[in-house]
Design a protein around this motif. Structure first.
Motif, PDB file in Angstrom:
ATOM      1  N   GLU A  51       0.895  -1.108  -0.055  1.00  0.00           N
ATOM      2  CA  GLU A  51      -0.108   0.005   0.056  1.00  0.00           C
ATOM      3  C   GLU A  51       0.953   1.133  -0.098  1.00  0.00           C
ATOM      4  O   GLU A  51       1.706   1.311   0.710  1.00  0.00           O
ATOM      5  CB  GLU A  51      -0.871  -0.290   1.391  1.00  0.00           C
ATOM      6  CG  GLU A  51      -1.902   1.154   1.218  1.00  0.00           C
ATOM      7  CD  GLU A  51      -2.515   0.956   2.862  1.00  0.00           C
ATOM      8  OE1 GLU A  51      -3.678   0.719   2.529  1.00  0.00           O
ATOM      9  OE2 GLU A  51      -2.107   1.418   3.768  1.00  0.00           O
ATOM     10  N   THR A  54      -0.918   7.925  -2.435  1.00  0.00           N
ATOM     11  CA  THR A  54      -1.459   8.231  -3.772  1.00  0.00           C
ATOM     12  C   THR A  54      -0.505   9.412  -4.213  1.00  0.00           C
ATOM     13  O   THR A  54       0.137  10.027  -3.636  1.00  0.00           O
ATOM     14  CB  THR A  54      -2.776   8.850  -3.818  1.00  0.00           C
ATOM     15  OG1 THR A  54      -2.774   9.838  -2.590  1.00  0.00           O
ATOM     16  CG2 THR A  54      -4.039   7.581  -3.297  1.00  0.00           C
ATOM     17  N   ILE A  83       0.164  -0.223 -10.526  1.00  0.00           N
ATOM     18  CA  ILE A  83      -0.526   0.595  -9.474  1.00  0.00           C
ATOM     19  C   ILE A  83      -1.976   0.507  -9.678  1.00  0.00           C
ATOM     20  O   ILE A  83      -2.476   0.833 -10.869  1.00  0.00           O
ATOM     21  CB  ILE A  83       0.096   1.978  -9.478  1.00  0.00           C
ATOM     22  CG1 ILE A  83       1.500   1.572  -9.062  1.00  0.00           C
ATOM     23  CG2 ILE A  83      -0.860   2.611  -8.292  1.00  0.00           C
ATOM     24  CD1 ILE A  83       2.299   3.154  -8.691  1.00  0.00           C
ATOM     25  N   THR A  84      -2.737   0.131  -8.771  1.00  0.00           N
ATOM     26  CA  THR A  84      -4.223   0.563  -8.879  1.00  0.00           C
ATOM     27  C   THR A  84      -4.655   1.178  -7.757  1.00  0.00           C
ATOM     28  O   THR A  84      -4.242   1.275  -6.511  1.00  0.00           O
ATOM     29  CB  THR A  84      -4.840  -1.130  -8.919  1.00  0.00           C
ATOM     30  OG1 THR A  84      -4.678  -1.727  -7.703  1.00  0.00           O
ATOM     31  CG2 THR A  84      -4.596  -1.871 -10.180  1.00  0.00           C
ATOM     32  N   ALA A  85      -5.744   1.994  -8.039  1.00  0.00           N
ATOM     33  CA  ALA A  85      -6.428   2.963  -7.008  1.00  0.00           C
ATOM     34  C   ALA A  85      -6.904   2.299  -5.937  1.00  0.00           C
ATOM     35  O   ALA A  85      -7.571   1.422  -6.054  1.00  0.00           O
ATOM     36  CB  ALA A  85      -7.315   3.951  -7.530  1.00  0.00           C
ATOM     37  N   LYS A  86      -6.807   2.440  -4.665  1.00  0.00           N
ATOM     38  CA  LYS A  86      -7.355   1.856  -3.395  1.00  0.00           C
ATOM     39  C   LYS A  86      -8.310   2.893  -2.797  1.00  0.00           C
ATOM     40  O   LYS A  86      -9.363   2.401  -2.467  1.00  0.00           O
ATOM     41  CB  LYS A  86      -6.190   1.473  -2.453  1.00  0.00           C
ATOM     42  CG  LYS A  86      -6.868   0.695  -1.426  1.00  0.00           C
ATOM     43  CD  LYS A  86      -5.892   0.058  -0.323  1.00  0.00           C
ATOM     44  CE  LYS A  86      -6.438  -0.536   0.814  1.00  0.00           C
ATOM     45  NZ  LYS A  86      -5.305  -0.890   1.710  1.00  0.00           N
ATOM     46  N   HIS A  90      -4.453   6.268  -0.519  1.00  0.00           N
ATOM     47  CA  HIS A  90      -3.449   5.063  -0.799  1.00  0.00           C
ATOM     48  C   HIS A  90      -3.977   4.215  -2.253  1.00  0.00           C
ATOM     49  O   HIS A  90      -4.871   4.270  -2.718  1.00  0.00           O
ATOM     50  CB  HIS A  90      -3.475   3.988   0.352  1.00  0.00           C
ATOM     51  CG  HIS A  90      -3.015   4.528   1.560  1.00  0.00           C
ATOM     52  ND1 HIS A  90      -3.672   4.817   2.506  1.00  0.00           N
ATOM     53  CD2 HIS A  90      -1.760   4.689   1.709  1.00  0.00           C
ATOM     54  CE1 HIS A  90      -2.979   5.389   3.676  1.00  0.00           C
ATOM     55  NE2 HIS A  90      -1.899   4.988   3.225  1.00  0.00           N
ATOM     56  N   ASP A  91      -2.729   3.833  -2.808  1.00  0.00           N
ATOM     57  CA  ASP A  91      -2.917   2.867  -4.005  1.00  0.00           C
ATOM     58  C   ASP A  91      -2.256   1.659  -3.683  1.00  0.00           C
ATOM     59  O   ASP A  91      -1.535   1.486  -2.575  1.00  0.00           O
ATOM     60  CB  ASP A  91      -2.379   3.690  -5.205  1.00  0.00           C
ATOM     61  CG  ASP A  91      -2.637   4.711  -5.710  1.00  0.00           C
ATOM     62  OD1 ASP A  91      -3.988   5.099  -5.625  1.00  0.00           O
ATOM     63  OD2 ASP A  91      -1.983   5.550  -6.348  1.00  0.00           O
ATOM     64  N   THR A  92      -2.453   0.592  -4.557  1.00  0.00           N
ATOM     65  CA  THR A  92      -1.738  -0.596  -3.922  1.00  0.00           C
ATOM     66  C   THR A  92      -0.828  -0.908  -5.398  1.00  0.00           C
ATOM     67  O   THR A  92      -1.149  -0.947  -6.499  1.00  0.00           O
ATOM     68  CB  THR A  92      -2.898  -1.875  -4.215  1.00  0.00           C
ATOM     69  OG1 THR A  92      -3.820  -1.583  -3.058  1.00  0.00           O
ATOM     70  CG2 THR A  92      -2.241  -2.943  -4.154  1.00  0.00           C
TER      71      THR A  92
END
Length: 121
Positions: A51, A54, A83-86, A90-92
């Protein structure tokens, strides 16, 4: 009554500080999971999820030897990331590592052929 007004000032200062801080870059890096699957034909032998804060415009992923001081420069690791939006903060970050198992026995700084253990930071 004095304690109450001190608490109100503290609470207001905390809210103002938090709202100001939220406009800054978030440099969080939190480990989430790690899995390994070395089945024949698998293209992502090691998967790690973190995590991260962003709006990070750049990052570097490197593997280090077991002392965590020297980067592993051997060409046996292929590293991919996504990277994916969380949520709003935070992003993952997903790190995928493909290992060329045929080259492992010749490497001795991070692989122990006796135990079959691969170690890195």
């Amino acid at each position: 009554m004095m304690v109450s007004s001190i608490f109100k000032s503290f609470a207001m200062g905390t809210v103002l500080f938090a709202s100001h801080a939220s406009g800054q870059n978030n440099w969080d890096i939190n480990f989430l999971t790690a899995t390994a699957d070395f089945e024949n034909g698998n293209t992502n032998d090691i998967k790690m999820d973190y995590e991260i804060g962003t709006a990070r415009s750049s990052y570097t992923v490197e593997l280090f030897d077991t002392s965590c001081t020297q980067a592993i420069s051997a060409p046996i690791f292929e590293i991919g990331t996504s990277i994916t939006a969380k949520d709003d903060n935070h992003d993952t970050l997903e790190i995928l590592v493909n290992v060329d198992l045929a080259q492992l026995p010749s490497q001795n700084t991070f692989y122990d052929p006796l135990s079959g253990r691969l170690s890195f930071c």
